[in-house]
Design a protein around this motif. Structure first.
Motif, PDB file in Angstrom:
ATOM      1  N   THR A   1       0.816  -1.214   0.000  1.00  0.00           N
ATOM      2  CA  THR A   1       0.000   0.000   0.000  1.00  0.00           C
ATOM      3  C   THR A   1       0.848   1.262   0.000  1.00  0.00           C
ATOM      4  N   PHE A   2       2.064   1.146  -0.490  1.00  0.00           N
ATOM      5  CA  PHE A   2       2.988   2.283  -0.462  1.00  0.00           C
ATOM      6  C   PHE A   2       2.397   3.506  -1.131  1.00  0.00           C
ATOM      7  N   SER A   3       1.655   3.291  -2.196  1.00  0.00           N
ATOM      8  CA  SER A   3       1.108   4.420  -2.951  1.00  0.00           C
ATOM      9  C   SER A   3       0.032   5.187  -2.197  1.00  0.00           C
ATOM     10  N   THR A   4      -0.376   4.692  -1.042  1.00  0.00           N
ATOM     11  CA  THR A   4      -1.375   5.401  -0.237  1.00  0.00           C
ATOM     12  C   THR A   4      -0.735   6.278   0.833  1.00  0.00           C
ATOM     13  N   TYR A   5       0.610   6.285   0.866  1.00  0.00           N
ATOM     14  CA  TYR A   5       1.337   7.027   1.893  1.00  0.00           C
ATOM     15  C   TYR A   5       2.026   8.256   1.317  1.00  0.00           C
ATOM     16  N   ALA A   6       1.830   9.373   1.978  1.00  0.00           N
ATOM     17  CA  ALA A   6       2.693  10.518   1.726  1.00  0.00           C
ATOM     18  C   ALA A   6       4.021  10.230   2.417  1.00  0.00           C
ATOM     19  N   MET A   7       5.107  10.672   1.794  1.00  0.00           N
ATOM     20  CA  MET A   7       6.438  10.373   2.308  1.00  0.00           C
ATOM     21  C   MET A   7       7.198  11.657   2.604  1.00  0.00           C
ATOM     22  N   GLY A   8       7.972  11.606   3.667  1.00  0.00           N
ATOM     23  CA  GLY A   8       8.781  12.762   4.028  1.00  0.00           C
ATOM     24  C   GLY A   8      10.202  12.354   4.376  1.00  0.00           C
ATOM     25  N   TRP A   9      11.111  13.293   4.213  1.00  0.00           N
ATOM     26  CA  TRP A   9      12.488  13.160   4.682  1.00  0.00           C
ATOM     27  C   TRP A   9      12.718  14.205   5.770  1.00  0.00           C
ATOM     28  N   PHE A  10      13.346  13.743   6.838  1.00  0.00           N
ATOM     29  CA  PHE A  10      13.707  14.618   7.945  1.00  0.00           C
ATOM     30  C   PHE A  10      15.170  14.381   8.274  1.00  0.00           C
TER      31      PHE A  10
ATOM     32  N   GLU B   1      14.345  17.973  12.006  1.00  0.00           N
ATOM     33  CA  GLU B   1      13.768  19.009  11.152  1.00  0.00           C
ATOM     34  C   GLU B   1      13.332  18.460   9.809  1.00  0.00           C
ATOM     35  N   PHE B   2      12.337  19.109   9.279  1.00  0.00           N
ATOM     36  CA  PHE B   2      11.784  18.757   7.974  1.00  0.00           C
ATOM     37  C   PHE B   2      12.781  19.072   6.876  1.00  0.00           C
ATOM     38  N   VAL B   3      12.864  18.179   5.891  1.00  0.00           N
ATOM     39  CA  VAL B   3      13.715  18.403   4.727  1.00  0.00           C
ATOM     40  C   VAL B   3      12.873  18.488   3.451  1.00  0.00           C
ATOM     41  N   ALA B   4      12.075  17.440   3.196  1.00  0.00           N
ATOM     42  CA  ALA B   4      11.292  17.394   1.964  1.00  0.00           C
ATOM     43  C   ALA B   4      10.152  16.399   2.141  1.00  0.00           C
ATOM     44  N   ALA B   5       9.119  16.560   1.316  1.00  0.00           N
ATOM     45  CA  ALA B   5       7.998  15.634   1.367  1.00  0.00           C
ATOM     46  C   ALA B   5       7.350  15.531  -0.003  1.00  0.00           C
ATOM     47  N   SER B   6       6.678  14.405  -0.218  1.00  0.00           N
ATOM     48  CA  SER B   6       6.008  14.156  -1.492  1.00  0.00           C
ATOM     49  C   SER B   6       4.632  13.582  -1.219  1.00  0.00           C
ATOM     50  N   THR B   7       3.657  14.018  -2.009  1.00  0.00           N
ATOM     51  CA  THR B   7       2.345  13.409  -1.911  1.00  0.00           C
ATOM     52  C   THR B   7       2.389  11.988  -2.462  1.00  0.00           C
ATOM     53  N   ARG B   8       1.295  11.282  -2.321  1.00  0.00           N
ATOM     54  CA  ARG B   8       1.244   9.869  -2.700  1.00  0.00           C
ATOM     55  C   ARG B   8       1.610   9.632  -4.158  1.00  0.00           C
ATOM     56  N   SER B   9       1.160  10.531  -5.008  1.00  0.00           N
ATOM     57  CA  SER B   9       1.409  10.366  -6.441  1.00  0.00           C
ATOM     58  C   SER B   9       2.607  11.172  -6.919  1.00  0.00           C
TER      59      SER B   9
ATOM     60  N   LEU C   1      28.345  21.827   4.709  1.00  0.00           N
ATOM     61  CA  LEU C   1      28.709  21.258   6.006  1.00  0.00           C
ATOM     62  C   LEU C   1      27.486  21.122   6.905  1.00  0.00           C
ATOM     63  N   GLU C   2      26.593  22.107   6.829  1.00  0.00           N
ATOM     64  CA  GLU C   2      25.421  22.110   7.706  1.00  0.00           C
ATOM     65  C   GLU C   2      24.367  21.073   7.319  1.00  0.00           C
ATOM     66  N   ASP C   3      24.586  20.352   6.220  1.00  0.00           N
ATOM     67  CA  ASP C   3      23.686  19.257   5.856  1.00  0.00           C
ATOM     68  C   ASP C   3      24.029  17.970   6.602  1.00  0.00           C
ATOM     69  N   THR C   4      25.134  17.969   7.316  1.00  0.00           N
ATOM     70  CA  THR C   4      25.523  16.793   8.081  1.00  0.00           C
ATOM     71  C   THR C   4      24.471  16.463   9.131  1.00  0.00           C
ATOM     72  N   ALA C   5      23.976  15.228   9.088  1.00  0.00           N
ATOM     73  CA  ALA C   5      22.904  14.815  10.003  1.00  0.00           C
ATOM     74  C   ALA C   5      22.573  13.353   9.737  1.00  0.00           C
ATOM     75  N   VAL C   6      21.765  12.797  10.608  1.00  0.00           N
ATOM     76  CA  VAL C   6      21.119  11.522  10.321  1.00  0.00           C
ATOM     77  C   VAL C   6      19.815  11.840   9.598  1.00  0.00           C
ATOM     78  N   TYR C   7      19.633  11.213   8.457  1.00  0.00           N
ATOM     79  CA  TYR C   7      18.445  11.453   7.636  1.00  0.00           C
ATOM     80  C   TYR C   7      17.462  10.301   7.802  1.00  0.00           C
ATOM     81  N   TYR C   8      16.207  10.664   8.030  1.00  0.00           N
ATOM     82  CA  TYR C   8      15.147   9.690   8.247  1.00  0.00           C
ATOM     83  C   TYR C   8      14.056   9.851   7.195  1.00  0.00           C
ATOM     84  N   CYS C   9      13.541   8.733   6.716  1.00  0.00           N
ATOM     85  CA  CYS C   9      12.328   8.830   5.922  1.00  0.00           C
ATOM     86  C   CYS C   9      11.148   8.474   6.820  1.00  0.00           C
TER      87      CYS C   9
END
Length: 124
Positions: free
Chosen positions: A28-37, A46-54, A88-96
């Motif tokens: 059911t992946f296509s039913t989920y909005a996805m984000g990167w933090f 902190e929020f980085v980016a997000a995408s709607t289901r489609s 340099l300031e992009d250094t972080a642990v990135y989570y979806c």
């Protein structure tokens, strides 16, 4: 329910590029909005980016706009974050993260599922 696994993190020099990916389980992946933090040591997630289901709509933090691109492949249950001109300031642990919604959110509290994170380190 969905399980998320990030990959592709690593060490890159400032000005370089890196693509990180997130693989999701389930049909059911296509039913989920996805984000990167991201979360740097001693800082809030902190929020980085997000995408709607489609992927018809995307959203970016001002700090990464024009440098990062979120994309998804619903046939492969994956979402990617292409990161260019890294700083340099992009250094972080990135989570979806995933939320079953037609909308996308910048608030991490709105997301129901999280991956374990992948480390991105930008060196000078």
């Amino acid at each position: 329910q969905v399980q998320l696994v990030e990959s592709g993190g690593g060490l890159v020099q400032a000005g370089g590029s890196l693509r990180i990916s997130c693989a999701a389980s389930g049909r059911t992946f296509s039913t989920y909005a996805m984000g990167w933090f991201r979360q740097a040591p001693g800082k809030e997630r902190e929020f980085v980016a997000a995408s709607t289901r489609s992927a018809g709509s995307t959203s970016y933090a001002e700090s990464v706009k024009g440098r990062f691109t979120i994309s998804r492949d619903n046939a492969k249950n994956t979402v990617h974050l292409q990161m260019n001109n890294l700083k340099l300031e992009d250094t972080a642990v990135y989570y979806c993260a995933a939320v079953r919604s037609v909308n996308i959110f910048r608030d991490p509290g709105r997301y129901d599922y999280w991956g374990q994170g992948t480390q991105v380190t930008v060196s000078s």
